[in-house]
Design an enzyme around this catalytic site. Structure first.
Site, PDB file in Angstrom:
ATOM      1  N   GLY A 172    -109.098 -44.583   7.213  1.00 42.25           N
ATOM      2  CA  GLY A 172    -109.124 -43.139   7.406  1.00 42.25           C
ATOM      3  C   GLY A 172    -108.745 -42.722   8.817  1.00 42.25           C
ATOM      4  O   GLY A 172    -109.178 -43.331   9.783  1.00 42.25           O
ATOM      5  N   SER A 173    -107.982 -41.666   8.957  1.00 39.92           N
ATOM      6  CA  SER A 173    -107.497 -41.272  10.271  1.00 39.92           C
ATOM      7  C   SER A 173    -106.830 -39.909  10.185  1.00 39.92           C
ATOM      8  O   SER A 173    -106.844 -39.257   9.157  1.00 39.92           O
ATOM      9  CB  SER A 173    -106.509 -42.323  10.790  1.00 39.92           C
ATOM     10  OG  SER A 173    -105.617 -42.699   9.767  1.00 39.92           O
ATOM     11  N   ARG A 174    -106.201 -39.477  11.304  1.00 41.15           N
ATOM     12  CA  ARG A 174    -105.512 -38.200  11.282  1.00 41.15           C
ATOM     13  C   ARG A 174    -104.389 -38.193  12.312  1.00 41.15           C
ATOM     14  O   ARG A 174    -104.367 -39.005  13.238  1.00 41.15           O
ATOM     15  CB  ARG A 174    -106.500 -37.057  11.493  1.00 41.15           C
ATOM     16  CG  ARG A 174    -106.560 -36.461  12.863  1.00 41.15           C
ATOM     17  CD  ARG A 174    -107.577 -35.336  12.920  1.00 41.15           C
ATOM     18  NE  ARG A 174    -107.405 -34.552  14.130  1.00 41.15           N
ATOM     19  CZ  ARG A 174    -108.391 -33.970  14.770  1.00 41.15           C
ATOM     20  NH1 ARG A 174    -109.632 -34.068  14.337  1.00 41.15           N
ATOM     21  NH2 ARG A 174    -108.151 -33.251  15.857  1.00 41.15           N
TER      22      ARG A 174
END
Length: 223
Positions: free
Chosen positions: A185-187
């Protein structure tokens, strides 16, 4: 097709799953338990494979548009002070990637790579307001013919422990090409000129190298 950053993990996972399936077959006598172990191992393999998938996408390059650098959901659209490089106001557009999204980072525009820097940091959840400044991250700036300089930032989330960045200062970037990878998960944050026209909305799902994030604003004299 799978991303090259996942090749080692995929191989190790495949071997562990194979060992688990065979071990269950030969050493577990209870049929339901044997089946449970084997199914769990195969599901785990499928999860790893889908995470590192790298779908080929035909990109129609356009100097007038900024394309989404990643797959995910738009979680921020606001005017902010960009403190690292520009040190002035920009429009921030943030895209959150869940573990089920494709995690390949693609260049949002074509242009010259003028800045590329890695920052070690914390692992706050990716949607945390301070994640852009305190988490492990990389900052890349591309100089374009029409938008001037735009910045995108790969940000690690609570699970991601490694950001891969292929941008090298002095080289040229081609819109839609592979620019890196963020594990789990990341952005990604985009910092855009104030006069560009944002073409996405909050909570909109976007597709990397396909969805237009912003375009050149139409001035009155151009109408």
């Amino acid at each position: 097709m799978f991303h090259k950053e996942g090749q080692k993990i995929i191989l190790i996972t495949f071997l562990l799953v194979l060992i688990s399936v065979l071990a269950a077959h030969f050493f577990i006598e209870i049929n339901w338990l044997k089946l449970l172990v084997q199914i769990t191992a195969l599901v785990f393999l499928i999860i790893v494979l889908q995470f590192f998938r790298n779908p080929k996408r035909k990109v129609i390059r356009n100097f007038d548009d900024i394309l989404a650098p990643v797959d995910g959901k738009v979680v921020v659209i606001e005017e902010v002070e960009e403190k690292e490089y520009f040190k002035d106001k920009r429009i921030q557009v943030s895209i959150f990637m869940s573990p089920i999204n494709v995690h390949v980072t693609r260049y949002p525009v074509s242009g010259a790579i003028v800045f590329s820097k890695y920052h070690p940091g914390k692992y706050l959840v990716a949607w945390h307001p301070k994640a852009s400044e305190e988490n492990e991250r990389t900052t890349i700036v591309l100089k374009t013919p029409k938008f001037g300089e735009i910045l995108y930032r790969q940000i690690a989330g609570a699970l991601a422990k490694r950001i891969v960045n292929y941008a090298v200062v002095g080289e040229s970037a081609q819109q839609g090409e592979d620019a890196g990878f963020i594990k789990f998960g990341s952005r990604v944050d985009l910092f855009l000129p104030l006069d560009c026209a944002i073409t996405v909305k909050l909570n909109q799902k976007v597709v990397g190298a396909k969805t237009c994030i912003a375009s050149l604003a139409i001035k009155d004299e151009d109408r």
